[in-house]
Design an enzyme around this catalytic site. Structure first.
Site, PDB file in Angstrom:
ATOM      1  CE1 TYR A  82      -3.486  -2.618  -0.246  1.00 45.68           C
ATOM      2  CE2 TYR A  82      -4.056  -2.031   2.113  1.00 45.68           C
ATOM      3  CZ  TYR A  82      -4.244  -2.826   0.959  1.00 45.68           C
ATOM      4  OH  TYR A  82      -5.277  -3.748   1.088  1.00 45.68           O
TER       5      TYR A  82
ATOM      6  N   PRO B 281     -16.308  -2.288  -0.336  1.00 50.81           N
ATOM      7  CG  PRO B 281     -16.753  -1.497   1.887  1.00 50.81           C
ATOM      8  CD  PRO B 281     -15.608  -1.856   1.110  1.00 50.81           C
TER       9      PRO B 281
END
Length: 300
Positions: A53, A211
């Site tokens: 990341y 999500p």
């Protein structure tokens, strides 16, 4: 906040915070400390990382903040991942992006993550993507060594199919505690192909990345996303949600698999929206109404 039991000695907050874009938020060390403290106050105690990341820099930024206030570590669970090798100026030269689940890479990655995160242990280590050359014997050896030395307490996977999960599990002494999957009302594939069922069969609680469907539900003008957006707005009004974002979280939270959505925003008000979605109550009809909007038809 509701907590999810992954193992006898491991629980996660139902809402997890993801640090994928930490570097992009341009926070000072002190601001990151404040952000972490605010998440903890809301009951969000589980933080999701990966070695890659931020071009291999997000773990370090988080660790720099922890170094300012080490006492925060005892109140959180840190998840990180390894296994993807990106072409990046911060890494040795390579010809292409590829996967590496060799014992050496796993152990070396964990040592690097521990150093960057300024911690003595990782609560859960995930293999980030299925490696087509994965030797489960090597992975098992790496996991045993990392657990025996106290560097990693539990293990899991990310984006694994049921067969890939079962293959690796068959070589391990400890149970895999989660499978981090791409789950949202806009991406129903893993509910249909048996992956979520497999988690439930093995009492494995899945983490849900993206999500909010990567933001497409808010901006895309495809027929599917317009249909889904309109339905989410109708449901939000019906149940008293402040935004369709909350309805998207509530839709995942209602599923009996005990899905743990990863909220990846650097804005505390948006993390609070995710937390507040825990109090929303969808009806079964609401849930299927959203599903119909996603797949474009009633269930058979």
């Amino acid at each position: 906040m509701e907590r999810v039991i992954l193992h006898d000695d491991l629980t996660f907050s139902r809402i997890i915070h993801g640090l994928w874009r930490l570097v992009e938020w341009n926070m000072s060390k002190e601001e990151v400390v404040h952000f972490i403290e605010s998440c903890l106050e809301m009951g969000v105690t589980t933080f999701d990382h990966a070695d890659i990341y931020g071009g291999y820099t997000c773990e370090e930024r988080f660790g720099e903040a922890l170094a300012l206030k080490p006492s925060l570590r005892e109140n959180m669970q840190i998840v990180t991942k390894c296994g993807i090798k990106l072409m990046n100026p911060n890494r040795p030269p390579q010809k292409l992006h590829y996967y590496d689940s060799s014992k050496n890479h796993i152990v070396t990655s964990v040592d690097s993550s521990l150093q960057k995160l300024r911690t003595d242990y990782i609560d859960v280590l995930l293999i980030h993507r299925p490696d087509y050359l994965m030797d489960p014997t090597e992975v098992a050896e790496a996991f045993r060594e990392l657990h025996a030395t106290g560097k990693v307490r539990h293990f899991g996977v990310s984006n694994f199919t049921p067969s890939q999960f079962d293959l690796l599990q068959s070589y391990l002494d400890k149970p895999l505690v989660t499978n981090q999957l791409e789950l949202s009302a806009g991406n129903f594939d893993l509910f249909q192909n048996g992956t979520v069922d497999h988690c439930m069969l093995h009492r494995v609680k899945p983490m849900a990345w993206s999500p909010l469907n990567g933001g497409a539900i808010f901006t895309s003008q495809t027929e599917k996303h317009v249909r889904l957006r309109n339905t989410l707005m109708d449901v939000a009004k019906e149940i008293g949600a402040s935004s369709i974002e909350q309805v998207l979280y509530a839709w995942l939270l209602m599923h009996p698999a005990q899905i743990m959505p990863i909220a990846g925003s650097g804005k505390l008000e948006r993390v609070a929206l995710a937390v507040d979605s825990l109090s929303l109550q969808l009806t079964r009809e609401n849930w299927y109404e959203i599903l119909r909007a996603s797949i474009g038809k009633d269930v058979d």
